[in-house]
Write a protein that holds these residues in place. Structure first.
Motif, PDB file in Angstrom:
ATOM      1  N   LEU A 156       0.826  -1.210   0.000  1.00  0.00           N
ATOM      2  CA  LEU A 156       0.000   0.000   0.000  1.00  0.00           C
ATOM      3  C   LEU A 156       0.860   1.260   0.000  1.00  0.00           C
ATOM      4  N   LEU A 157       1.915   1.282   0.805  1.00  0.00           N
ATOM      5  CA  LEU A 157       2.787   2.456   0.863  1.00  0.00           C
ATOM      6  C   LEU A 157       3.401   2.754  -0.492  1.00  0.00           C
ATOM      7  N   ARG A 158       3.813   1.703  -1.185  1.00  0.00           N
ATOM      8  CA  ARG A 158       4.432   1.905  -2.490  1.00  0.00           C
ATOM      9  C   ARG A 158       3.402   2.299  -3.545  1.00  0.00           C
ATOM     10  N   LYS A 159       2.204   1.755  -3.433  1.00  0.00           N
ATOM     11  CA  LYS A 159       1.168   2.071  -4.410  1.00  0.00           C
ATOM     12  C   LYS A 159       0.678   3.508  -4.259  1.00  0.00           C
ATOM     13  N   LEU A 160       0.474   3.949  -3.014  1.00  0.00           N
ATOM     14  CA  LEU A 160      -0.019   5.297  -2.773  1.00  0.00           C
ATOM     15  C   LEU A 160       1.101   6.328  -2.727  1.00  0.00           C
ATOM     16  N   ASN A 161       2.343   5.847  -2.577  1.00  0.00           N
ATOM     17  CA  ASN A 161       3.499   6.729  -2.423  1.00  0.00           C
ATOM     18  C   ASN A 161       3.290   7.691  -1.266  1.00  0.00           C
ATOM     19  N   ARG A 162       2.968   7.126  -0.120  1.00  0.00           N
ATOM     20  CA  ARG A 162       2.727   7.906   1.088  1.00  0.00           C
ATOM     21  C   ARG A 162       3.643   7.427   2.214  1.00  0.00           C
ATOM     22  N   PRO A 163       3.934   8.286   3.195  1.00  0.00           N
ATOM     23  CA  PRO A 163       4.808   7.882   4.300  1.00  0.00           C
ATOM     24  C   PRO A 163       4.062   7.076   5.355  1.00  0.00           C
ATOM     25  N   VAL A 164       4.826   6.335   6.157  1.00  0.00           N
ATOM     26  CA  VAL A 164       4.284   5.600   7.291  1.00  0.00           C
ATOM     27  C   VAL A 164       4.909   6.146   8.561  1.00  0.00           C
ATOM     28  N   TYR A 165       4.104   6.251   9.611  1.00  0.00           N
ATOM     29  CA  TYR A 165       4.554   6.702  10.933  1.00  0.00           C
ATOM     30  C   TYR A 165       4.298   5.584  11.935  1.00  0.00           C
ATOM     31  N   ALA A 166       5.280   5.293  12.768  1.00  0.00           N
ATOM     32  CA  ALA A 166       5.128   4.293  13.826  1.00  0.00           C
ATOM     33  C   ALA A 166       6.229   4.514  14.844  1.00  0.00           C
ATOM     34  N   THR A 167       6.119   3.839  15.990  1.00  0.00           N
ATOM     35  CA  THR A 167       7.166   3.942  17.005  1.00  0.00           C
ATOM     36  C   THR A 167       8.444   3.275  16.514  1.00  0.00           C
ATOM     37  N   GLU A 168       9.533   3.558  17.187  1.00  0.00           N
ATOM     38  CA  GLU A 168      10.823   3.010  16.785  1.00  0.00           C
ATOM     39  C   GLU A 168      10.807   1.482  16.782  1.00  0.00           C
TER      40      GLU A 168
END
Length: 262
Positions: free
Chosen positions: A68-80
């Motif tokens: 999904l991240l690659r398809k939408l070209n959007r960033p992901v946020y999460a804890t370390e």
């Protein structure tokens, strides 16, 4: 703001929170093809998604994340801890993606949204929930936690709407088919929130939180009817049919919307 549940349960979890100028997706626990199909059914344009927030690295929350991240070209946020596990062990591709580390208790912005991650109690690397705000509206997302701590409760009580775990009925879990080791895991402080535990949260909320979606129900150890009955007992005189919704694995559909609208 509008919070739409696309899927909720052990087979996959995903919600979309839409604001005046964009949207964010929390978790991506279904295949990308299925997530996009459900967005279409719910009337959500994938092009409006600004970023993906991830609560933790278990498969029912990140199954479709890499694609999904690659398809939408959007960033992901999460804890370390969550990002490290995802990037080093869970990704299905070595193609670059944009990722950002967030820290529980430290706010950050995505477009017009203000995001506040908070620690949850689950058997994952570094799990969290999120408070998502736009202007004066606040939506809390809190699933996959064995307990609700006082700091978590304080954050959630200040929300206008909450997606809250109500995973299992203790009697159904005790008498169900799971092995005892799995039952202990689910019941533990790093497991999943039971119906009575969720009801205790609702009792603490009283009339302060106008809208609640009960989420992450077990298909083996719970039923929507049992979760709703326990929630009704927790809210007592403050219970209203329009105030509490139960999310299911099928998610929001035109005839059965599972949404918070503010």
């Amino acid at each position: 703001m509008r919070c739409t549940v696309l899927a909720s349960g052990s087979k996959g979890n995903c919600v979309v929170i839409a604001g005046s100028g964009g949207a964010i997706l929390i978790d991506a626990g279904l295949s990308t093809k299925e997530l996009l199909r459900r967005m279409d059914v719910a009337g959500i344009d994938p092009g409006t998604i600004d970023a993906v927030l991830v609560t933790h690295e278990h498969g029912d929350h990140i199954k479709g994340l890499d694609v999904l991240l690659r398809k939408l070209n959007r960033p992901v946020y999460a804890t370390e801890g969550t990002l490290a596990d995802f990037l080093n062990h869970r990704r299905t591709s070595d193609k670059p993606i944009v990722h950002h580390t967030c820290t529980c208790g430290e706010r950050f912005s995505i477009g017009d949204f203000l995001i506040e991650p908070f620690a949850t109690s689950h058997d994952a690397a570094e799990p969290c929930g999120y408070i998502v705000s736009e202007d004066s509206c606040r939506i809390g997302y809190c699933t996959d936690t064995g307990i609700i701590t006082p700091p978590m409760l304080e954050l959630l009580m200040n929300c206008d709407g909450i997606v809250l775990e109500s995973n299992h009925c203790p009697d159904m879990l005790a008498n169900g088919p799971y092995p005892e080791s799995l039952k202990r895991r689910i019941r533990s402080k790093r497991g999943h929130l039971s119906n009575p535990a969720a009801a205790a949260c609702l009792q603490a909320f009283g009339k302060d939180v106008p809208q609640v979606i009960l989420a992450h129900l077990s298909e083996i150890n719970n039923t929507p009817e049992k979760a709703m009955v326990t929630a009704r007992e927790g809210l007592g005189l403050f219970f209203e049919e329009s105030r509490v919704t139960v999310a299911t694995q099928c998610g929001s559909t035109p005839g059965s919307p599972q949404e918070i609208r503010l």
